[in-house]
Motif scaffolding. Structure first.
Motif, mmCIF file in Angstrom:
data_model
loop_
_atom_site.group_PDB
_atom_site.id
_atom_site.type_symbol
_atom_site.label_atom_id
_atom_site.label_comp_id
_atom_site.label_asym_id
_atom_site.label_seq_id
_atom_site.Cartn_x
_atom_site.Cartn_y
_atom_site.Cartn_z
ATOM 1 N N VAL A 30 -6.751 -18.417 -31.755
ATOM 2 C CA VAL A 30 -7.238 -17.633 -32.893
ATOM 3 C C VAL A 30 -6.369 -16.396 -32.966
ATOM 4 N N SER A 31 -5.896 -16.088 -34.159
ATOM 5 C CA SER A 31 -5.094 -14.876 -34.333
ATOM 6 C C SER A 31 -5.837 -13.939 -35.286
ATOM 7 N N LEU A 32 -5.364 -12.708 -35.354
ATOM 8 C CA LEU A 32 -5.958 -11.764 -36.301
ATOM 9 C C LEU A 32 -5.878 -12.336 -37.710
ATOM 10 N N LYS A 33 -4.803 -13.052 -37.997
ATOM 11 C CA LYS A 33 -4.618 -13.646 -39.325
ATOM 12 C C LYS A 33 -5.697 -14.672 -39.662
ATOM 13 N N ASP A 34 -6.357 -15.213 -38.624
ATOM 14 C CA ASP A 34 -7.434 -16.183 -38.837
ATOM 15 C C ASP A 34 -8.770 -15.515 -39.138
ATOM 16 N N THR A 35 -8.820 -14.198 -39.053
ATOM 17 C CA THR A 35 -10.058 -13.462 -39.304
ATOM 18 C C THR A 35 -9.962 -12.783 -40.663
ATOM 19 N N LYS A 36 -11.115 -12.457 -41.220
ATOM 20 C CA LYS A 36 -11.135 -11.848 -42.557
ATOM 21 C C LYS A 36 -12.186 -10.758 -42.642
ATOM 22 N N GLY A 37 -12.055 -9.922 -43.652
ATOM 23 C CA GLY A 37 -13.059 -8.901 -43.926
ATOM 24 C C GLY A 37 -13.019 -7.767 -42.933
ATOM 25 N N VAL A 38 -14.145 -7.077 -42.822
ATOM 26 C CA VAL A 38 -14.272 -5.977 -41.876
ATOM 27 C C VAL A 38 -14.560 -6.575 -40.505
ATOM 28 N N ARG A 39 -13.788 -6.144 -39.513
ATOM 29 C CA ARG A 39 -13.914 -6.680 -38.172
ATOM 30 C C ARG A 39 -14.096 -5.571 -37.155
ATOM 31 N N ILE A 40 -14.991 -5.821 -36.213
ATOM 32 C CA ILE A 40 -15.126 -4.979 -35.034
ATOM 33 C C ILE A 40 -14.571 -5.809 -33.879
ATOM 34 N N ILE A 41 -13.538 -5.286 -33.255
ATOM 35 C CA ILE A 41 -12.949 -5.968 -32.102
ATOM 36 C C ILE A 41 -13.261 -5.131 -30.870
ATOM 37 N N LEU A 42 -13.931 -5.761 -29.926
ATOM 38 C CA LEU A 42 -14.308 -5.112 -28.681
ATOM 39 C C LEU A 42 -13.554 -5.779 -27.545
ATOM 40 N N THR A 43 -12.914 -5.000 -26.703
ATOM 41 C CA THR A 43 -12.329 -5.566 -25.495
ATOM 42 C C THR A 43 -13.165 -5.092 -24.317
ATOM 43 N N VAL A 44 -13.432 -6.016 -23.407
ATOM 44 C CA VAL A 44 -14.273 -5.723 -22.241
ATOM 45 C C VAL A 44 -13.670 -6.397 -21.011
ATOM 46 N N PRO A 45 -13.958 -5.874 -19.819
ATOM 47 C CA PRO A 45 -13.430 -6.511 -18.611
ATOM 48 C C PRO A 45 -13.970 -7.923 -18.397
ATOM 49 N N SER A 46 -15.296 -8.093 -18.416
ATOM 50 C CA SER A 46 -15.889 -9.409 -18.193
ATOM 51 C C SER A 46 -17.318 -9.410 -18.716
ATOM 52 N N LEU A 47 -17.661 -10.447 -19.470
ATOM 53 C CA LEU A 47 -19.026 -10.558 -20.001
ATOM 54 C C LEU A 47 -20.054 -10.674 -18.881
ATOM 55 N N ASP A 48 -19.610 -11.069 -17.714
ATOM 56 C CA ASP A 48 -20.511 -11.297 -16.595
ATOM 57 C C ASP A 48 -20.692 -10.052 -15.724
ATOM 58 N N THR A 49 -20.681 -8.888 -16.361
ATOM 59 C CA THR A 49 -20.965 -7.628 -15.668
ATOM 60 C C THR A 49 -22.027 -6.897 -16.486
ATOM 61 N N PRO A 50 -22.814 -6.039 -15.862
ATOM 62 C CA PRO A 50 -23.947 -5.426 -16.566
ATOM 63 C C PRO A 50 -23.578 -4.650 -17.839
ATOM 64 N N MET A 78 -11.031 -11.354 -20.431
ATOM 65 C CA MET A 78 -10.183 -12.284 -19.697
ATOM 66 C C MET A 78 -10.985 -13.464 -19.159
ATOM 67 N N ASP A 79 -12.305 -13.463 -19.419
ATOM 68 C CA ASP A 79 -13.133 -14.586 -18.982
ATOM 69 C C ASP A 79 -12.608 -15.875 -19.594
ATOM 70 N N LEU A 80 -12.674 -16.952 -18.837
ATOM 71 C CA LEU A 80 -12.284 -18.252 -19.382
ATOM 72 C C LEU A 80 -13.274 -18.675 -20.469
ATOM 73 N N PRO A 81 -12.808 -19.402 -21.469
ATOM 74 C CA PRO A 81 -13.715 -19.852 -22.532
ATOM 75 C C PRO A 81 -14.941 -20.595 -22.012
ATOM 76 N N PHE A 82 -14.799 -21.348 -20.922
ATOM 77 C CA PHE A 82 -15.936 -22.087 -20.362
ATOM 78 C C PHE A 82 -17.027 -21.121 -19.900
ATOM 79 N N ALA A 83 -16.625 -20.028 -19.277
ATOM 80 C CA ALA A 83 -17.585 -19.017 -18.830
ATOM 81 C C ALA A 83 -18.204 -18.310 -20.034
ATOM 82 N N GLN A 84 -17.398 -18.062 -21.069
ATOM 83 C CA GLN A 84 -17.921 -17.421 -22.266
ATOM 84 C C GLN A 84 -18.974 -18.303 -22.944
ATOM 85 N N ILE A 85 -18.730 -19.600 -22.992
ATOM 86 C CA ILE A 85 -19.697 -20.526 -23.579
ATOM 87 C C ILE A 85 -21.012 -20.454 -22.811
ATOM 88 N N ARG A 86 -20.946 -20.515 -21.496
ATOM 89 C CA ARG A 86 -22.165 -20.461 -20.671
ATOM 90 C C ARG A 86 -22.900 -19.146 -20.878
#
Length: 165
Positions: free
Chosen positions: A36-56, A82-90
């Motif tokens: 997925v690239s930025l070009k694949d997104t549209k409209g107003v976007r909030i982009i958040l970067t985080v270390p890992s979804l599996d932290t509080p 940087m979480d793997l997509p499999f972990a993000q799905i779970r």
């Protein structure tokens, strides 16, 4: 820019993004292992970067945006780690996440490089927020000085709402 992780200085790799810049393109991997690239997104976007979804703090941030994202029509929220997509799905399934799209920067680290969010010492993304308008102009930027702190939710949401008005 000076950023700390648990009060210890870390080095951010990549290009710092500023308000008024054209949002840099990137390629990240979605939960179906598709690019997925930025070009694949549209409209107003909030982009958040985080270390890992599996932290509080990251968990709280993504769940908070999941709740409020549905109340702002025509705004898309992307949480990139940087979480793997499999972990993000779970993680999404375990927490009922439907209004935030998760993307992984594990493969090419282009989000980290192009948005200046890659923590060299940890191999993770720092906590940052970017609001991008429909013309790919950056209207809000927040790099947190301490990676383990929460972002300014109200300021991020107000910046997105301001574009819509």
């Amino acid at each position: 820019m000076k950023v700390k992780f648990q009060k210890k200085p870390v080095t951010l790799w990549g290009n710092e993004v500023k308000v008024g810049d054209t949002a840099p393109d990137f390629i990240a991997i979605d939960n179906n292992m598709q690019p997925v690239s930025l070009k694949d997104t549209k409209g107003v976007r909030i982009i958040l970067t985080v270390p890992s979804l599996d932290t509080p703090v990251c968990d709280l941030e993504a769940r908070t945006f999941n709740e409020v994202a549905s109340s702002i029509p025509n705004v898309s929220v992307y949480t990139i780690s940087m979480d793997l997509p499999f972990a993000q799905i779970r993680w999404c399934a375990a927490h009922g996440i439907k209004n935030v799209k998760t993307l992984s920067d594990f493969k090419d680290r282009l989000v980290g490089k192009n948005y200046g969010t890659y923590i060299e010492e940890l191999g993770l993304l720092t906590r940052a927020a970017f609001v991008i308008d429909e013309n790919n102009k950056v209207t809000y930027v927040e790099y947190l000085e301490e990676v383990t702190d929460q972002p300014n939710y109200d300021a991020i949401l107000e910046a997105a709402k301001k574009i819509l008005n």
